[in-house]
Design an enzyme around this catalytic site. Structure first.
Site, short mmCIF file in Angstrom:
data_model
loop_
_atom_site.label_atom_id
_atom_site.label_comp_id
_atom_site.label_asym_id
_atom_site.label_seq_id
_atom_site.Cartn_x
_atom_site.Cartn_y
_atom_site.Cartn_z
N HIS A 46 38.15 25.29 34.35
CA HIS A 46 38.52 25.21 32.93
C HIS A 46 39.73 26.09 32.65
CE1 HIS A 46 36.44 29.02 32.72
NE2 HIS A 46 36.85 29.19 31.49
N ARG A 47 39.95 27.07 33.52
CA ARG A 47 41.16 27.91 33.46
C ARG A 47 41.67 28.07 34.88
NH1 ARG A 47 40.91 28.14 28.71
NH2 ARG A 47 40.43 29.80 27.25
N LYS A 77 39.42 33.02 40.16
CA LYS A 77 39.56 34.42 40.54
C LYS A 77 38.22 34.97 41.02
CE LYS A 77 42.05 38.26 40.36
NZ LYS A 77 41.54 38.49 41.72
N LYS A 126 31.70 36.01 33.64
CA LYS A 126 32.20 37.37 33.42
C LYS A 126 33.59 37.33 32.80
CE LYS A 126 31.61 39.79 37.19
NZ LYS A 126 31.82 40.46 38.50
N LYS A 170 34.66 32.86 44.44
CA LYS A 170 34.18 33.93 45.32
C LYS A 170 34.38 33.50 46.76
CE LYS A 170 32.03 37.89 44.70
NZ LYS A 170 32.26 38.62 43.44
N SER A 174 42.25 43.57 37.69
CA SER A 174 42.88 42.56 38.56
C SER A 174 43.80 41.65 37.73
CB SER A 174 41.82 41.68 39.22
OG SER A 174 41.35 42.28 40.40
N1 GLU Z 1 34.76 41.45 43.28
C1 GLU Z 1 34.91 41.91 41.94
C2 GLU Z 1 33.84 41.30 41.05
O1 GLU Z 1 32.82 40.87 41.50
C3 GLU Z 1 36.32 41.78 41.41
C4 GLU Z 1 36.90 40.40 41.40
C5 GLU Z 1 38.38 40.35 41.07
O2 GLU Z 1 38.97 41.37 40.79
O3 GLU Z 1 38.92 39.24 41.11
O4 GLU Z 1 33.97 41.30 39.85
#
Ligand code: GLU
Length: 470
Positions: free
Chosen positions: A64-65, A69, A93, A105, A362
């Site tokens: 959707h975006r 990440k 999140k 992920k 990030s």
């Molecule tokens: N691994 C971290 C998390 O679970 C950071 C992910 C990121 O910075 O893209 O939120």
């Protein structure tokens, strides 16, 4: 194939929240499912010349975006279900704290404690090459970062591999975050998740409406806490909680066991002892407990699981003595355990909110790399001059001079770190207020359901505004 417990647990949380949404079932299904997964197996040479086949994954949960990440995890427990569930947590999140990315992920199935530096580098580079080959990495596509078992060193190898394969140099740096500063990383990223966790816990502790029902005095100072995991997240959380928050570090758990002292222990002394001896055992300031899970049940006000998922289950939930569980890790409390804890009126600060500081910074790093300039570079001198003029005008009006130390404090130029950490604090404070107001407005029973529902509504709105759904 039966889904893993962790996957089921995240699905339960999603379902519980989705019941409160007014979006049609089809839209909610699109918000729930994982948009793409890539499972790979590739050969990597061991130090002795033999070849090991490594299994790895990348899950891009929501388009959707863009970009998507999320971190890359090195762990011997990595599997597709876990990677997908963690990717979905990233989507929610990001939506919760207003970071404009979809979730993703990565997971590489190796034991980070058992591999050599050489093997680690070869596996990281080969994994990156696989991602490039399938178009699973790039500044507008999917942007990895550190997670359990990885850090800035791995992120440096990823950038370097991208640079050497087929990406143009300007875009390459925005292909991964959590890089070393010397490779266009950003100041403050290392401690960002832990600091965000601290801000989140502090906000909750400062809210009388949350503390009174627990029988706790508002404020973090003097509260006892136990932290599970002394990695980057656990260490920085404990550091800020003790140094800035004046909380008492009563317990620490790591792989080899745990330490406890009800009157508090010195974090830096523990870390030094563990670096020197390789273990928590023998630390003079606390009692060593060989069973590292048992410490979760020791007396404290705040329990901070900062390692892996699935730590608090139906097997130990009814023995947890903490009044607050602060989820610094992703998914440490299973959904069936949460039912027990909520019935016992334990306050759970959910991962979606609490550990969002990492991806928030990030995002700042990605913006810096896209712009090709650090945030302070364009503004610092201008701000200094403006403040000088203001001080001058005030002194003229009042006829008195500002004391020199006061003037230099006011005039201090913001550097990158100051700006980044202030923006992180602002993000966490705003997210907390938004979340509490939303929970109240939508009359949902707990903060996790409120977090999931808030995120689901945002992602669903976005799909509908894109015209994908009527
Ligand atoms: N691994 C971290 C998390 O679970 C950071 C992910 C990121 O910075 O893209 O939120």
């Amino acid at each position: 194939m039966p889904r893993s417990r962790f996957y089921q647990s995240v699905s339960q949380y999603f379902k519980k929240a989705a019941r409160h949404s007014t979006h049609p079932a089809g839209v909610l299904e699109q918000v729930r499912v994982c948009n793409a997964t890539y499972r790979m197996q590739f050969p990597v040479r061991e130090d002795d010349g033999t070849v090991r086949v490594v299994e790895a994954f990348r899950a891009e949960h929501s388009y959707h975006r863009l970009p998507t990440k999320g971190g890359i995890r090195f762990s011997k427990h990595v599997n597709l279900d876990e990677t997908v569930a963690l990717a979905s947590l990233m989507t929610y999140k990001c939506a919760l704290v207003g970071v404009p990315f979809g979730g993703a992920k990565g997971g590489v199935r190796v034991d980070p404690a058992q591999i050599s530096d050489g093997f680690r580098e070869r596996v990281t580079r080969r994994y990156t090459a696989e991602l490039i080959r399938k178009n699973f990495i790039g500044p507008d596509i999917d942007v990895p970062a550190p997670d359990y078992g990885t850090g800035e060193r791995e992120m440096g190898w990823i950038v370097d591999t991208c640079k050497n394969i087929n990406m143009n140099a300007a875009a390459t740096y925005a292909s991964v975050t959590g890089k070393p500063l010397s490779m266009q990383g950003i100041a403050g990223r290392t401690e960002a998740t832990g600091l965000g966790v601290y801000y989140g816990i502090r906000s909750a502790c400062d809210a009388p409406e949350l503390m009174n029902p627990l029988g706790l005095i508002p404020g973090m100072a003097g509260k006892r806490f136990i932290v599970q995991g002394l990695g980057k997240v656990g260490y920085y959380t404990a550091k800020f909680m003790t140094e800035d928050g004046k909380a008492i570090l009563a317990g620490v758990a790591e792989r080899e066991g745990a330490l406890y002292h009800k009157d508090g222990m010195d974090l830096e002394a523990i870390v030094k002892h563990r670096q020197k001896t390789g273990s928590l055992e023998g630390f003079p300031g606390g009692e060593f407990i060989a069973d590292r899970m048992a410490i979760l049940e020791y007396p404290c006000d705040i329990l901070v699981p900062a390692a892996l998922e699935g730590q608090i289950t139906t097997a130990n939930a009814d023995r947890i003595q903490a009044k607050i569980i602060a989820e610094a890790a992703n998914g440490p409390v299973e959904s069936d355990a949460e039912k027990i804890l909520l019935a016992r009126k334990v306050l759970i600060l959910p991962d979606l909110f609490l550990n969002a500081g990492g991806v928030t910074v990030s995002y700042f790093e990605w913006l810096k790399n896209r712009a090709g300039v650090s945030f302070d570079r364009m503004t610092a001198r201008h701000e200094e001059l403006t403040k000088q003029q203001m001080i001058g005008a005030m002194e003229q009006l009042s006829g008195t001079r500002l004391p020199a130390d006061e003037a230099s404090r006011v005039l201090a130029r913001p550097n990158e770190r100051t700006l980044v950490l202030a923006a992180l604090e602002q993000t966490m404070l705003r997210a907390f207020d938004t979340l509490c107001a939303f929970q109240h407005e939508r009359k949902v029973e707990d903060l996790r359901t409120a977090s999931f529902l808030f995120a689901i509504e945002r992602v669903a709105d976005s799909y509908r505004h894109h015209g994908i759904f009527p």
